[in-house]
Design an enzyme around this catalytic site. Structure first.
Site, PDB file in Angstrom:
ATOM      1  N   SER A   1      33.910  48.722  34.028  1.00  0.00           N
ATOM      2  CA  SER A   1      33.114  48.194  32.915  1.00  0.00           C
ATOM      3  C   SER A   1      33.976  47.381  31.955  1.00  0.00           C
ATOM      4  O   SER A   1      33.583  46.301  31.507  1.00  0.00           O
ATOM      5  CB  SER A   1      32.408  49.328  32.164  1.00  0.00           C
ATOM      6  OG  SER A   1      33.356  50.256  31.669  1.00  0.00           O
TER       7      SER A   1
ATOM      8  N   ASP B   1      40.725  51.227  27.538  1.00  0.00           N
ATOM      9  CA  ASP B   1      40.387  50.483  28.743  1.00  0.00           C
ATOM     10  C   ASP B   1      40.344  48.986  28.471  1.00  0.00           C
ATOM     11  O   ASP B   1      40.893  48.175  29.225  1.00  0.00           O
ATOM     12  CB  ASP B   1      39.026  50.936  29.285  1.00  0.00           C
ATOM     13  CG  ASP B   1      39.016  52.402  29.689  1.00  0.00           C
ATOM     14  OD1 ASP B   1      40.094  53.014  29.730  1.00  0.00           O
ATOM     15  OD2 ASP B   1      37.918  52.925  29.951  1.00  0.00           O
TER      16      ASP B   1
END
Length: 498
Positions: free
Chosen positions: A185, A229
């Site tokens: 993602s 992330d």
């Protein structure tokens, strides 16, 4: 079709050239779909308009070596950008229509397609709320994936005051496996955000890119992730661990892997998702624990809102559990925390939490003690791990690094974020052991399945493959081995195709 690198590096260009070649062969791709010509919009057999500029960006996934879920509690984390990456190709369009096509790595699979008018993100001259956008995408499971893409436009409208008078055609292809805990993602968000910035001539720093992308995931897609992330996908460097102190996210430099060591990821075959109840429950429990500890310490809490969110005046720990030393926690606060507590009982006594992206649910039972203890101890583990790598004195230190990874894995399980598959992979690595070149392993990212990170000697790839093969035979699920590294999106820059 020709291309030039406008900024950045040639590292990671080989897979980009493959993507560029795919762009140039879209008519053949459409032909391969045979009886599915409607799945790719086209004019003259191609997705993009002829003789118009196309911007191409690239963002890697990430392998979480140490730190994981402690990021939202302010811990240090160590992240490696993967060789696998997501590519985004964007061409500006007349009008305000956004057309997105996501291609599978399997060319015979049906592409996903999403179309909307960017005007739908505006009402009475102002951007719509995140709540409205989140509800819109959540209402249709088939198109929820598009929230990670279209959300970039809404976030730029709301956070940067951008107006988009022109729409875009956006083609996406990713080699980062979905649901494996390697941040597909974030790779998608960062690739898209960098493509939008380049095509619309927006100046975004690497750090701002990461925080805007986190906003997409938190506020539009509805996933309560930290920012590690997105920071890795945007700012990572090939072959080096990105050290981030997540307060909220301060880069602490890059930690090179010693030449004697390598890192791999082994997929457990158990699908991971930070949208799931396990991750959200543990995250919320950690903030409940912080609220209780702050109360025990006499810190003042300001009245919360109707959603159960409040602020705490905290000059000592600055709002982060990771700033509490393990000794202080275990001597002063741990004996006072409940193992588990219902959301209703917590709210009755403490009113709310400081986390703005999760909510305490009255009917849910929360593992407060384990979720609070984990980031405090994990921060200490990661700090020791990073210091050993920075002061590397040879393979004699590697076994201690492995033990820190095993301790981290056990702590995940104590929080409720383990899984039978990842436990088995860690057990198999421990069984092989240092004598055959494998030092440690742990579950990564948000836990509850996904990928296990493995630390070993540089020449231990054969042993890693044997572990994966044995796991596949025992678990009866295919196990993917991830290896290698590549630069983050901002280091790579972008290409312009003409």
């Amino acid at each position: 079709m020709t291309f030039e690198i406008v900024s950045g590096t040639t590292h990671g260009l080989a897979d980009t050239e493959s993507f560029v070649a795919l762009l140039g062969s879209l008519p053949e791709h459409v032909e391969l779909l045979g009886n599915l010509p409607g799945h790719l919009p086209h004019e003259g057999g191609t997705f993009f308009r002829p003789r118009r500029e196309i911007v191409v960006t690239r963002a890697p996934g990430r392998l979480d070596l140490m730190g994981g879920i402690a990021d939202y509690s302010g811990a240090l984390v160590l992240e490696l950008p993967t060789a696998a990456a997501t590519h985004a190709a964007l061409q500006l369009e007349e009008g305000d229509v956004l057309t997105v096509v996501s291609l599978s790595t399997n060319i015979a699979s049906v592409p996903r397609r999403y179309v909307m008018s960017l005007a739908e993100f505006v009402r009475d001259g102002s951007p719509i709320s995140y709540e409205e956008a989140r509800a819109r995408f959540a209402a249709d499971a088939e198109s929820h994936w598009a929230s990670y893409v279209a959300g970039a436009f809404l976030v730029l409208m709301r956070e940067r005051g951008c107006g988009f008078e022109r729409g875009a055609r956006l083609l996406i292809r990713s080699d980062v496996p979905e649901g494996k805990g390697v941040s597909s993602s974030a790779a998608l968000e960062v690739a898209v955000m960098r493509a939008v910035a380049a095509a619309y001539r927006l100046e975004l720093s690497p750090r701002e890119t990461a925080f805007l992308c986190q906003r997409v995931e938190n506020m539009v897609a509805g996933a309560p992730c930290g920012v590690m992330d997105q920071m890795t996908a945007a700012c990572g460097e090939e072959g080096r661990l990105l050290a981030l102190l997540c307060q909220p996210c301060e880069a602490s430099g890059y930690v090179p892997l010693p030449p004697e060591l390598s890192v791999w990821g082994i997929d457990s075959g158990v699908r991971h998702s930070v949208v799931g109840a396990d991750y959200s429950t543990v995250r919320t429990a950690a903030f409940m624990g912080y609220r209780m500890v702050a109360d025990f310490a006499g810190l003042r809490a300001n009245e919360g809102d109707a959603g159960g969110h409040l602020t705490i005046e905290d000059p000592e720990w600055h709002g982060y559990l990771a700033n509490i030393s393990p000794v202080e926690f275990e001597e002063r606060y741990m004996p006072l925390l409940p193992n588990r507590v219902s959301g209703a009982d917590f709210l009755a006594g403490y009113c709310g939490i400081t986390d703005q992206v999760t909510n305490v649910e009255p009917a849910r039972i929360y593992p407060v003690l384990a979720a609070t203890r984990h980031p405090i101890r994990e921060h200490a583990r990661v700090s020791e791990f990073a210091e050993a790598l920075r002061d590397w004195r040879g393979l004699a230190q590697a076994e201690r690094l492995g033990e820190l990874m095993y301790e981290s894995h056990a702590s995940y399980s104590a929080c409720g974020l383990g899984s039978a598959g990842t436990d088995e992979l860690v057990r198999l690595v421990r069984e092989v052991g240092p004598a055959r070149g494998l030092y440690g392993a742990k579950i990564t990212g948000g836990g509850s399945g996904g990928t296990v990170a493995v630390l070993g000697r540089r020449n231990a790839g054969v042993e890693v493959a044997k572990v994966a093969a044995e796991y596949t035979e025992r678990a009866a699920v295919p196990s993917l081995v991830l290896g290698g590294s590549s630069p983050g999106a901002c280091r790579f820059g972008h290409l312009v195709l003409k």
